[in-house]
Design a protein around this motif. Sequence first.
Motif, PDB file in Angstrom:
ATOM      1  N   MET A  69     -43.369 -80.434 -41.718  1.00  0.00           N
ATOM      2  CA  MET A  69     -42.478 -79.791 -40.752  1.00  0.00           C
ATOM      3  C   MET A  69     -41.772 -80.853 -39.886  1.00  0.00           C
ATOM      4  SD  MET A  69     -41.253 -77.098 -39.309  1.00  0.00           S
ATOM      5  CE  MET A  69     -40.463 -76.680 -37.791  1.00  0.00           C
ATOM      6  N   TYR A  70     -42.611 -81.749 -39.260  1.00  0.00           N
ATOM      7  CA  TYR A  70     -42.050 -82.795 -38.414  1.00  0.00           C
ATOM      8  C   TYR A  70     -41.225 -83.770 -39.240  1.00  0.00           C
ATOM      9  CZ  TYR A  70     -44.878 -81.012 -34.642  1.00  0.00           C
ATOM     10  OH  TYR A  70     -45.409 -80.212 -33.698  1.00  0.00           O
ATOM     11  N   ASN A  71     -41.706 -83.986 -40.448  1.00  0.00           N
ATOM     12  CA  ASN A  71     -40.996 -84.865 -41.367  1.00  0.00           C
ATOM     13  C   ASN A  71     -39.590 -84.323 -41.648  1.00  0.00           C
ATOM     14  OD1 ASN A  71     -41.000 -87.175 -42.870  1.00  0.00           O
ATOM     15  ND2 ASN A  71     -41.481 -86.081 -44.755  1.00  0.00           N
ATOM     16  N   PHE A  72     -39.553 -83.009 -41.903  1.00  0.00           N
ATOM     17  CA  PHE A  72     -38.275 -82.364 -42.192  1.00  0.00           C
ATOM     18  C   PHE A  72     -37.348 -82.484 -40.976  1.00  0.00           C
ATOM     19  CE2 PHE A  72     -35.857 -78.491 -41.352  1.00  0.00           C
ATOM     20  CZ  PHE A  72     -34.921 -78.583 -42.372  1.00  0.00           C
ATOM     21  N   LEU A  73     -37.919 -82.206 -39.806  1.00  0.00           N
ATOM     22  CA  LEU A  73     -37.143 -82.244 -38.568  1.00  0.00           C
ATOM     23  C   LEU A  73     -36.558 -83.641 -38.335  1.00  0.00           C
ATOM     24  CD1 LEU A  73     -36.766 -79.918 -36.556  1.00  0.00           C
ATOM     25  CD2 LEU A  73     -38.319 -81.119 -35.040  1.00  0.00           C
ATOM     26  N   PHE A  74     -37.379 -84.645 -38.598  1.00  0.00           N
ATOM     27  CA  PHE A  74     -36.953 -86.023 -38.395  1.00  0.00           C
ATOM     28  C   PHE A  74     -35.740 -86.338 -39.290  1.00  0.00           C
ATOM     29  CE2 PHE A  74     -37.201 -90.511 -39.665  1.00  0.00           C
ATOM     30  CZ  PHE A  74     -37.065 -91.105 -38.425  1.00  0.00           C
ATOM     31  N   TYR A  75     -35.885 -85.998 -40.576  1.00  0.00           N
ATOM     32  CA  TYR A  75     -34.788 -86.311 -41.495  1.00  0.00           C
ATOM     33  C   TYR A  75     -33.556 -85.453 -41.212  1.00  0.00           C
ATOM     34  CZ  TYR A  75     -37.542 -89.596 -44.123  1.00  0.00           C
ATOM     35  OH  TYR A  75     -38.258 -90.698 -44.475  1.00  0.00           O
ATOM     36  N   PHE A  76     -33.819 -84.242 -40.741  1.00  0.00           N
ATOM     37  CA  PHE A  76     -32.705 -83.374 -40.371  1.00  0.00           C
ATOM     38  C   PHE A  76     -31.919 -84.011 -39.211  1.00  0.00           C
ATOM     39  CE2 PHE A  76     -31.058 -79.848 -37.748  1.00  0.00           C
ATOM     40  CZ  PHE A  76     -30.191 -79.296 -38.672  1.00  0.00           C
ATOM     41  N   LEU A  77     -32.669 -84.518 -38.230  1.00  0.00           N
ATOM     42  CA  LEU A  77     -32.027 -85.166 -37.080  1.00  0.00           C
ATOM     43  C   LEU A  77     -31.244 -86.399 -37.506  1.00  0.00           C
ATOM     44  CD1 LEU A  77     -34.640 -84.873 -34.198  1.00  0.00           C
ATOM     45  CD2 LEU A  77     -32.394 -83.835 -34.323  1.00  0.00           C
ATOM     46  N   ILE A  78     -31.830 -87.158 -38.405  1.00  0.00           N
ATOM     47  CA  ILE A  78     -31.149 -88.355 -38.908  1.00  0.00           C
ATOM     48  C   ILE A  78     -29.807 -87.955 -39.529  1.00  0.00           C
ATOM     49  CG2 ILE A  78     -31.256 -90.095 -40.771  1.00  0.00           C
ATOM     50  CD1 ILE A  78     -32.983 -90.973 -38.505  1.00  0.00           C
ATOM     51  N   GLU A  79     -29.845 -86.872 -40.295  1.00  0.00           N
ATOM     52  CA  GLU A  79     -28.624 -86.389 -40.957  1.00  0.00           C
ATOM     53  C   GLU A  79     -27.602 -85.934 -39.914  1.00  0.00           C
ATOM     54  OE1 GLU A  79     -26.687 -86.065 -44.486  1.00  0.00           O
ATOM     55  OE2 GLU A  79     -28.728 -86.793 -44.186  1.00  0.00           O
ATOM     56  N   VAL A  80     -28.091 -85.187 -38.912  1.00  0.00           N
ATOM     57  CA  VAL A  80     -27.198 -84.665 -37.860  1.00  0.00           C
ATOM     58  C   VAL A  80     -26.560 -85.821 -37.088  1.00  0.00           C
ATOM     59  CG1 VAL A  80     -27.180 -83.432 -35.640  1.00  0.00           C
ATOM     60  CG2 VAL A  80     -28.346 -82.446 -37.607  1.00  0.00           C
ATOM     61  N   PHE A  81     -27.375 -86.808 -36.725  1.00  0.00           N
ATOM     62  CA  PHE A  81     -26.854 -87.969 -36.010  1.00  0.00           C
ATOM     63  C   PHE A  81     -25.776 -88.685 -36.828  1.00  0.00           C
ATOM     64  CE2 PHE A  81     -30.414 -87.830 -32.971  1.00  0.00           C
ATOM     65  CZ  PHE A  81     -29.715 -88.116 -31.818  1.00  0.00           C
ATOM     66  N   GLY A  82     -26.033 -88.777 -38.109  1.00  0.00           N
ATOM     67  CA  GLY A  82     -25.064 -89.426 -39.006  1.00  0.00           C
ATOM     68  C   GLY A  82     -23.716 -88.752 -38.932  1.00  0.00           C
ATOM     69  N   VAL A  83     -23.750 -87.421 -38.988  1.00  0.00           N
ATOM     70  CA  VAL A  83     -22.488 -86.659 -38.946  1.00  0.00           C
ATOM     71  C   VAL A  83     -21.833 -86.832 -37.566  1.00  0.00           C
ATOM     72  CG1 VAL A  83     -21.493 -84.350 -39.067  1.00  0.00           C
ATOM     73  CG2 VAL A  83     -23.273 -85.006 -40.671  1.00  0.00           C
ATOM     74  N   ILE A  84     -22.652 -86.778 -36.512  1.00  0.00           N
ATOM     75  CA  ILE A  84     -22.095 -86.914 -35.149  1.00  0.00           C
ATOM     76  C   ILE A  84     -21.404 -88.269 -34.991  1.00  0.00           C
ATOM     77  CG2 ILE A  84     -22.726 -87.209 -32.702  1.00  0.00           C
ATOM     78  CD1 ILE A  84     -24.828 -85.024 -33.125  1.00  0.00           C
ATOM     79  N   PHE A  85     -22.055 -89.327 -35.458  1.00  0.00           N
ATOM     80  CA  PHE A  85     -21.464 -90.663 -35.305  1.00  0.00           C
ATOM     81  C   PHE A  85     -20.184 -90.796 -36.122  1.00  0.00           C
ATOM     82  CE2 PHE A  85     -25.691 -92.023 -33.703  1.00  0.00           C
ATOM     83  CZ  PHE A  85     -25.228 -92.408 -32.454  1.00  0.00           C
ATOM     84  N   MET A  86     -20.183 -90.121 -37.268  1.00  0.00           N
ATOM     85  CA  MET A  86     -18.966 -90.221 -38.074  1.00  0.00           C
ATOM     86  C   MET A  86     -17.810 -89.507 -37.378  1.00  0.00           C
ATOM     87  SD  MET A  86     -18.840 -90.230 -42.001  1.00  0.00           S
ATOM     88  CE  MET A  86     -18.063 -88.873 -42.712  1.00  0.00           C
ATOM     89  N   ILE A  87     -18.114 -88.309 -36.847  1.00  0.00           N
ATOM     90  CA  ILE A  87     -17.072 -87.562 -36.121  1.00  0.00           C
ATOM     91  C   ILE A  87     -16.585 -88.391 -34.929  1.00  0.00           C
ATOM     92  CG2 ILE A  87     -16.651 -85.506 -34.697  1.00  0.00           C
ATOM     93  CD1 ILE A  87     -18.608 -84.021 -36.575  1.00  0.00           C
ATOM     94  N   LEU A  88     -17.534 -89.011 -34.240  1.00  0.00           N
ATOM     95  CA  LEU A  88     -17.163 -89.833 -33.081  1.00  0.00           C
ATOM     96  C   LEU A  88     -16.254 -90.989 -33.484  1.00  0.00           C
ATOM     97  CD1 LEU A  88     -20.257 -90.214 -30.755  1.00  0.00           C
ATOM     98  CD2 LEU A  88     -17.942 -89.637 -30.080  1.00  0.00           C
ATOM     99  N   SER A  89     -16.634 -91.653 -34.583  1.00  0.00           N
ATOM    100  CA  SER A  89     -15.826 -92.792 -35.035  1.00  0.00           C
ATOM    101  C   SER A  89     -14.404 -92.348 -35.341  1.00  0.00           C
ATOM    102  CB  SER A  89     -16.427 -93.413 -36.298  1.00  0.00           C
ATOM    103  OG  SER A  89     -17.771 -93.687 -36.094  1.00  0.00           O
ATOM    104  N   PHE A  90     -14.290 -91.217 -36.024  1.00  0.00           N
ATOM    105  CA  PHE A  90     -12.947 -90.731 -36.372  1.00  0.00           C
ATOM    106  C   PHE A  90     -12.181 -90.305 -35.122  1.00  0.00           C
ATOM    107  CE2 PHE A  90     -14.610 -89.484 -40.817  1.00  0.00           C
ATOM    108  CZ  PHE A  90     -14.453 -90.789 -41.225  1.00  0.00           C
ATOM    109  N   SER A  91     -12.923 -89.707 -34.175  1.00  0.00           N
ATOM    110  CA  SER A  91     -12.253 -89.284 -32.931  1.00  0.00           C
ATOM    111  C   SER A  91     -11.713 -90.491 -32.179  1.00  0.00           C
ATOM    112  CB  SER A  91     -13.216 -88.550 -32.006  1.00  0.00           C
ATOM    113  OG  SER A  91     -13.958 -87.642 -32.712  1.00  0.00           O
TER     114      SER A  91
END
Lengths: 487, 520
Positions: free
Chosen positions: A1-23
């Motif tokens: 469960m925690y493992n999934f959450l961790f990787y999910f967060l990593i994925e979410v952060f990745g998308v956020i940083f990409m959106i930020l870079s493009f912005s």
Amino acid sequence: MYNFLFYFLIEVFGVIFMILSFSVILVYLLIMIFSALEMRDYRRKNRFIDYQDIITSPLAPGVSIIAPAFNEEATIVNNVKSLLSLHYGKFEVIIVNDGSRDNTLQKLINAFQLQKTEFFYYSEIKTQAIRGVYRSENKSFRRLTIIDKENGGKADALNAGINISQMEILACIDVDCILSSDSITRMVRPFMEETNKKVIAVGGAIGIANNCDIKDGTVTTYRVPESAIGRFQVVEYCRAFLMGRMAWSRINGLMLISGAFGFFKKDIVLAVGGYFPNTVGEDMELVVRMRRYMQEKRIPYRVGFVPDPLCWTEVPEDEKVLERQRNRWMRGTIETLQLHQKIGLKPRYGILGMVSFPFWTVFEKLAPILEIIGLLYTLTLLILGDFSVVYFIALLLMIYLLSMLVSTFSVLFEQLAFNNYKNKKDLYRLIGTILLEPIMIHPKIVWWGLKGHIDFIIGRGGWGKMIRTGFKSAEERKNLDSQSIAS
Amino acid sequence: MTRRLVHIFVFWLFGFSAIGQSYDSLFSSPEQLIKELTLHQEINSLEYRFHLPNSSLLIDSLENRGLTFKKIGSDWYSSSYSDWSKLDSLQNLFSIGGVEFLIYKEPADFQGVVSYLETLNSTGDFVLASAAPSSNENIILEAVNSNYQPRDDYKYWISSDWKFSAVLLTIFLFLVGSIGMILFLLILKSKRNREEELQKVYDELVVGPLTTLLFEKDLAQLEEISPEELQHFFPNAPFQKPLFRIVLINRIIGLNKKMKGDFKDKLKHIYKKLNLTDDTNRLLKSKSWSDVTTGIVQVNEMDLLEFLLEVKKHTNSPNFQVRNQAGATLLNLSENVDLTFLKEQAYPLSDWQQMHYLRIIKYVQANKSLEISVLFKSENQTVRCFGIKLVKILGRLDLLDELRELTKHARPDEIIEVLKTYGALGAHMEIDFINNCLKNPLPEIRDTAIKVTGDLGNEESIEILLELLKSNPNIPLRKLILGSLFRLNREVFEEYILKYPQFENQSIRKELTDQVLQHV
């Protein structure tokens, strides 16, 4: 469960940083386009303007120049002489001696034959106690007024100056700034030109005087500073004034007018209660509050900007001093955004609430935090082995290119519009600074910004309770005066 | 007992060997066989078909679905199928029929099929699907057993990763955009530098001949010279080049600003003779506001009266610069300073425009008649306000009656301007209006009236001011009232301070009587 959450967060952060870079890329490209359009229009308009009329016209507005002074004995007399010699018909110079511990006041008294008067000082905006108001018997210095007061900080000193000012436009400046002789005529123009909107404030571009030749209060020969930190600030000032502020001016989204050189409509400044002394970002805070007031009253308004080089200042070339300055700027930004958090993303506040405020929040206030989180994110990926070198290099390249592009563009902009740095050697040195800045200087700026956040959180540098709660309306600051003074 | 035990042992052994045999066999039941067969697509020479009872109705319905049958004896048989994976679906169609196995096209029973499959299994031509080794046991065997499928996806691995594609696309667009922008700026700068150099060259070509013409020819001689002859004064001058013409126009306008008398006329003559008016005309008709403004400035500077009608069209232009310059040109050049165009201004007059027009009006009013009162009739409030300001600045006492008329319907801004005008002109006769304004509920009007009263007030004004003081006004207002009272009647002022010696009143008195402050 925690493992999934961790990787999910990593994925979410990745998308956020990409959106930020493009912005970031999108925002800066837009800024470049808007500033270019604004500069083109400004230069075209300037071809048809005759500034001679305004000097003697009875219809020109009066200007009160207010300059706080604290321990300025070495330069104060020359600076005041320079201010008194500005080319304009209707203006007064108010110097506020903010409890100097040196001989600033005595030097002024001697140089300008000043006498203490019985001027009845009334604090329409609350300030620290006034010790005396001085005027000169000599008609040559009839424009000069000196206020001697208890120390209360720059904002408090400016408020004292506002209280006794007689003119309809306030020019709030740093006393050590060098003003061009035609600075008032050019800065007053936007106030006089607008017909459909009330111009509440006009900002001016600041030039860097380090290493330049100065004669009769004007920069005669431009040279870039000798130190890398000085040169970096030349590039930064070009970016901020010739690009950033021109672009924001284009969409009437200016939220900051430099405290070193800004013109304000007195009735609006009084209506919102003057400068807020409990913040270190008093210049930005005042502009935001004035704009907020106009939006809340639904009065069409504009904040103008004049890109002409009219004011020069010496920038810090010592890292420690620069660090303190950046720390203060960051705290000022956080405090202002915190005070006016209610306007964020509210359509009622127009461009201010929907564009300027979110921009400042994400790209100025949160910038150092986001950059540090980005770094930590990269390290996490590296530890997990989920690290794509190709991605990393691509993004790094993208951001480096952006930084280079924006800086090059701003320097070219300066060359096209004003061509102050005529020596090719100076230009090459600026280009070298542009190439090295993202690697050599930017990390330090991020770190100093982050320290500004930390200082804000732990309360170093001083901020009152009201900063956490913010103002409910733009006028509310008036009611906080008594609390501020008491605290 | 022992014999019984031996029998049981033999039976047990036999039984176990039977079970063992059944375990040795690939399939223990027809259901298991069919289950296994459905996992395969084709098995070499092993096929199946369905046989159906004699039912013409069912045959007809199945044939309608495209299936073919042939009759062997009394039963019907379907055609043979080799794809075992379709067995399940076909069995649903032939629900009342049975499956018949075919080995080498010949019918075979369960045992026959099992035996055939065992033979294939021993040669490696048939592998049980359920017994296929997993990939981590033997990856090579897995590869052998996997059907080959070309993975085209890998050809486009970049496009399969949308994030990376987005990064690449952005970098590309960003690079193209940014490099394009920098190139544009560089080109622009070099173009400008080239233009500046050319302008210097052209300026040198122009200055000499112009000086010769101005100082060596009089006006009559210039009038006689034909345009072609005039052009000969400018050797090597590229008249057809637009930049040259711009330099020439600017130089002529520059000289015109500096020179006086005859020289101005000569320059205007040269301007027209060289057909530079064509350029002005073209600019006036341009769609770009900066071109139009440049054209209007040329008309203004060179007194090109023939273009006044064209200029007049621009007095209500939505562009501020255009209408500002058009207005200034009309004021400057028109025979009678007709302010009608100003009266009809649809846009508010900015302070900048007012300042610009004021300078021209001040200059032309000495020689031309000026109908300021026409501005009072404008529907534009800013124009009416400007009219009032003109009365004040130009000292037009003759218009005070019209101002009085105007105040009957005036808006607050106009009333404030009228009050200032009365103050500046010392209009004592309007004291009743000023006193009325002292009671106006609008603070801006009241405060202006208080200021004016200091110089023009009468006994009634003093009473009103004292009344206002009774209402305990705030400090700025108190300061204003006491200041006016001080100027109006010093005795009344001192009496008031004696009667109300509060700290604020005493402080205001001290300020008003301070020698240094009075001096400055």
